[in-house]
Design an enzyme around this catalytic site. Sequence first.
Site, mmCIF file in Angstrom:
data_model
loop_
_atom_site.group_PDB
_atom_site.id
_atom_site.type_symbol
_atom_site.label_atom_id
_atom_site.label_comp_id
_atom_site.label_asym_id
_atom_site.label_seq_id
_atom_site.Cartn_x
_atom_site.Cartn_y
_atom_site.Cartn_z
ATOM 1 N N LYS A 1 4.217 -5.566 -6.179
ATOM 2 C CA LYS A 1 3.881 -4.134 -6.706
ATOM 3 C C LYS A 1 3.299 -3.035 -5.926
ATOM 4 O O LYS A 1 2.816 -3.459 -5.103
ATOM 5 C CB LYS A 1 2.580 -5.487 -7.447
ATOM 6 C CG LYS A 1 2.243 -3.875 -8.526
ATOM 7 C CD LYS A 1 0.364 -3.531 -8.920
ATOM 8 C CE LYS A 1 0.192 -2.940 -7.523
ATOM 9 N NZ LYS A 1 0.365 -1.865 -7.332
ATOM 10 N N GLU B 1 -2.304 -8.717 5.296
ATOM 11 C CA GLU B 1 -2.174 -8.091 6.167
ATOM 12 C C GLU B 1 -2.700 -6.326 5.999
ATOM 13 O O GLU B 1 -3.388 -5.893 4.494
ATOM 14 C CB GLU B 1 -1.060 -7.398 6.611
ATOM 15 C CG GLU B 1 -0.016 -8.215 6.499
ATOM 16 C CD GLU B 1 -0.035 -8.705 7.793
ATOM 17 O OE1 GLU B 1 -0.975 -8.201 9.039
ATOM 18 O OE2 GLU B 1 0.809 -9.111 8.846
ATOM 19 N N PRO C 1 1.131 -0.498 -0.213
ATOM 20 C CA PRO C 1 0.054 -0.192 -0.017
ATOM 21 C C PRO C 1 0.547 1.231 0.216
ATOM 22 O O PRO C 1 2.078 1.361 0.157
ATOM 23 C CB PRO C 1 -0.875 0.030 1.188
ATOM 24 C CG PRO C 1 0.243 -0.627 1.830
ATOM 25 C CD PRO C 1 1.577 -1.409 1.262
ATOM 26 N N GLU D 1 -12.898 1.648 9.011
ATOM 27 C CA GLU D 1 -12.176 2.274 9.291
ATOM 28 C C GLU D 1 -11.737 3.784 7.927
ATOM 29 O O GLU D 1 -11.463 3.567 7.208
ATOM 30 C CB GLU D 1 -10.227 1.284 8.620
ATOM 31 C CG GLU D 1 -9.248 1.467 8.554
ATOM 32 C CD GLU D 1 -8.233 0.663 7.521
ATOM 33 O OE1 GLU D 1 -8.472 0.177 6.447
ATOM 34 O OE2 GLU D 1 -6.973 0.662 8.779
ATOM 35 N N CYS E 1 -2.802 0.864 9.735
ATOM 36 C CA CYS E 1 -4.018 0.375 10.160
ATOM 37 C C CYS E 1 -4.201 0.057 11.393
ATOM 38 O O CYS E 1 -4.843 -0.356 12.243
ATOM 39 C CB CYS E 1 -3.223 -1.209 9.445
ATOM 40 S SG CYS E 1 -2.076 -1.468 9.422
HETATM 41 P P1 NAD Z 1 -5.793 -0.712 -1.783
HETATM 42 O O1 NAD Z 1 -6.251 -2.255 -1.060
HETATM 43 O O2 NAD Z 1 -6.392 -0.133 -2.188
HETATM 44 O O3 NAD Z 1 -4.308 -0.464 -2.143
HETATM 45 C C1 NAD Z 1 -2.776 -1.720 -2.027
HETATM 46 C C2 NAD Z 1 -2.523 -2.264 -2.695
HETATM 47 O O4 NAD Z 1 -3.071 -3.164 -3.730
HETATM 48 C C3 NAD Z 1 -1.864 -1.611 -4.130
HETATM 49 O O5 NAD Z 1 -1.048 -1.769 -4.566
HETATM 50 C C4 NAD Z 1 -3.659 -1.420 -5.357
HETATM 51 O O6 NAD Z 1 -2.443 -1.436 -6.487
HETATM 52 C C5 NAD Z 1 -3.292 -2.998 -4.608
HETATM 53 N N1 NAD Z 1 -4.653 -3.569 -6.008
HETATM 54 C C6 NAD Z 1 -6.229 -2.029 -5.499
HETATM 55 N N2 NAD Z 1 -6.845 -3.857 -5.953
HETATM 56 C C7 NAD Z 1 -5.753 -4.483 -6.337
HETATM 57 C C8 NAD Z 1 -6.877 -5.933 -7.286
HETATM 58 N N3 NAD Z 1 -8.212 -6.056 -7.180
HETATM 59 N N4 NAD Z 1 -5.669 -6.723 -7.356
HETATM 60 C C9 NAD Z 1 -4.291 -6.968 -7.168
HETATM 61 N N5 NAD Z 1 -3.656 -5.336 -6.801
HETATM 62 C C10 NAD Z 1 -5.071 -4.807 -6.530
HETATM 63 O O7 NAD Z 1 -5.212 -0.252 0.036
HETATM 64 P P2 NAD Z 1 -4.095 1.152 0.584
HETATM 65 O O8 NAD Z 1 -4.953 2.583 -0.143
HETATM 66 O O9 NAD Z 1 -3.006 1.360 -0.468
HETATM 67 O O10 NAD Z 1 -3.859 1.083 1.784
HETATM 68 C C11 NAD Z 1 -4.944 1.163 2.365
HETATM 69 C C12 NAD Z 1 -5.478 -0.180 3.090
HETATM 70 O O11 NAD Z 1 -4.056 -0.584 2.818
HETATM 71 C C13 NAD Z 1 -6.109 0.181 4.379
HETATM 72 O O12 NAD Z 1 -7.569 -0.604 4.612
HETATM 73 C C14 NAD Z 1 -4.902 -0.266 6.087
HETATM 74 O O13 NAD Z 1 -5.376 -0.665 6.781
HETATM 75 C C15 NAD Z 1 -4.470 -1.257 5.058
HETATM 76 N N6 NAD Z 1 -2.586 -1.566 5.463
HETATM 77 C C16 NAD Z 1 -2.767 -2.708 6.437
HETATM 78 C C17 NAD Z 1 -1.417 -3.143 7.103
HETATM 79 C C18 NAD Z 1 -1.211 -4.088 8.046
HETATM 80 O O14 NAD Z 1 -0.186 -4.468 8.241
HETATM 81 N N7 NAD Z 1 -2.296 -4.549 8.419
HETATM 82 C C19 NAD Z 1 -0.380 -2.454 6.884
HETATM 83 C C20 NAD Z 1 -1.160 -1.001 5.860
HETATM 84 C C21 NAD Z 1 -1.945 -0.829 5.052
#
Ligand code: NAD
Length: 461
Positions: free
Chosen positions: A172, A245, A147, A365, A279
Site C-alpha cells: 500500500k 523503518e 511513505p 523529527e 528520514c
Molecule cells: P505515515 O506514517 O503517516 O504514513 C506512512 C504510511 O503508513 C502511509 O502509506 C500511510 O497511509 C500508512 N498509515 C498511516 N497510518 C496507518 C495505520 N494506522 N495503519 C497502517 N498504515 C498506516 O508517514 P509519512 O508521513 O507518509 O512519512 C513520513 C515518515 O516516514 C517520517 O517519520 C519519516 O522519517 C519516515 N520514513 C522513514 C524511513 C526509514 O527508512 N526509516 C524512510 C522514509 C520515511
Amino acid sequence: MILNVIDGRAVASSGGDRRELIDPASGAVHGFATESTPADVDVAVAAARGAFDEWRRTTPATRSAALLAAADALEEHADELADLEVTDTGKPADVTRDEEIPASIDVVRYYAGVCRTPEGRSTGEYIEGITSGIRREPVGVCGQITPWNYPFMMAAWKWAPAVAAGNTVVLKPSELTPSSTSRMAELLSDILPPGVFNVVCGGADVGAALAAHPGVAMVAVTGSPRTGRAVAHAAADRFARVHLELGGNAPVLIFDDADLDATVEQVAFAALYNAGQDCTAASRVIAHESVYDDVVQRLAEAARTTTIGPLISGEHRERVRSMLAATPAHAKLVAGGGAPDRDGFFLEPTVVAGLRQDDELVQSEIFGPVITVQSFHDDDEALALANGVEQGLTASVWTRSHSRAMRFLRDLDFGAVSVNTHAPMGSELPHGGFGSSGYGKDLGIYGLEDYTRIKHIAHAL
Ligand code: NAD
C-alpha cells in the site's frame, strides 16, 4: 485514474471511491487514485496467497531472471515513472530522473543477484547420529506500507527483497503519492506471475486493514513511529512478523578539527535534500563551542542560497511552521522560516541556532528544510547530546582525529554512523534504525534475510 493492481490486473476499487491527487509544486489537483475498501484488501491478500505456493517453490535462478526483467522494464519506462513521481511529490525533475529512479532500479538488480547466493551455517552432526541443517524459507504474504517522501524508491526497497526471497506481496503506497508504485506493478504484471506483487491504493484505514489481515504473515512499514506502533499492535494479535523503518533525527557532530568548508557544504546538502523530508536528513547540528558561531553563520549562508522543492502538502507545511512558531526565546531563527509568495507548498530553508536539548525542535523529527544548531564543550557532552533523543537511525561525525572517530563510531546509538560524510546509501548497505526508528533492515543481504524464516531440519542417520 491511478488504480489498484491485483492478480496481474489494474482494477478500480470495489467501492468506487476515489481520492484527489495534488501537485505540491502548484497546489492544483492533477489526478485521482482509486480508494480501496477492506474487501479490496481481502481480494489482494487472497491473490497473493494463491500465488505464494508456486512462487515459493521457484528456484533462485527463476526469481533472479524475473527481477532482472523487471529492472529492464522499469528502466525502459524510467521517464514515465519519473514524471509520475514528480507530479505526485513536487520533486525536482532532474534529481528524480537521474538519481532516485536509477538508484531504485539498481535495488531490484541487486536483489536479483543476491537471492542466488543465500548464506547459512554448516550442515553437520551437532547431535550424535543426527544430521542437522538450516533451511531459509520465505515467510508468506507480506503486507508492505510505504511513505510519500521517496514513493518509488521505498516501494522498490520493499517488494524487491521480499519477492526475491520467494514471498508474495500486497503493497500500500502513501495515499498522497500512489502513482509511480501503481504503474510499477502494472509494468511488472507481464513479468511476475499474477498475484506475486499486488498494490492497493488508499489511506491509513487501508493500511490498518492490511496490517490486521489474518492472511498476512509479515508487515513491513516505512513511515512515522505512530504508524509503526499501530501496525505492531495489530500484528501482535496474531504474532505476525513486523519490520519497521520509522523516523530519524540525525545528529551531526562538528568538532573543532573538522574541515569546515567541506563539512558545511555537505551537511547543508544532506539537510536540505528533498526539502528535508528525509528520514536521514542532517537536521540536528551539534558544533564545538569554538567553531559554533562560524558553523551557524555558514549554514545560514548555505540556507539562503539553496533552492529546494516544495513540502508534500499544505498540512505538512503548516505542521513544520507551527513547530517553528514555537521556537523558544533562548533560540534564534538565523535564516528562512517563511513561506515564499508563490503557489505550491514551499518553505524557505531555515536555520535555528541556540537550541537546548529538551526543546521540541531538537527532540522531534521536523521532516522539513530546517537545520537546528546546538553547541558542545567536550566529547562527552557531544555524545550525550547526540544520543539524547528517542530516535536512532543515522548520525555523522566530522573530525580529522582517528581515535575520536573510532570512539564515536562505537558509542553513537544509531543504525548507521559515518565519519566525514553523511548517510551514504547503496543497495549493498543495510539501512535501518534503533530505538523509535524501528527495527529490521532494508537493503543489503540483511534486507533479504529479514524476509525469510529459519527452519532447523534434522535427519537421524
Ligand atoms: P505515515 O506514517 O503517516 O504514513 C506512512 C504510511 O503508513 C502511509 O502509506 C500511510 O497511509 C500508512 N498509515 C498511516 N497510518 C496507518 C495505520 N494506522 N495503519 C497502517 N498504515 C498506516 O508517514 P509519512 O508521513 O507518509 O512519512 C513520513 C515518515 O516516514 C517520517 O517519520 C519519516 O522519517 C519516515 N520514513 C522513514 C524511513 C526509514 O527508512 N526509516 C524512510 C522514509 C520515511
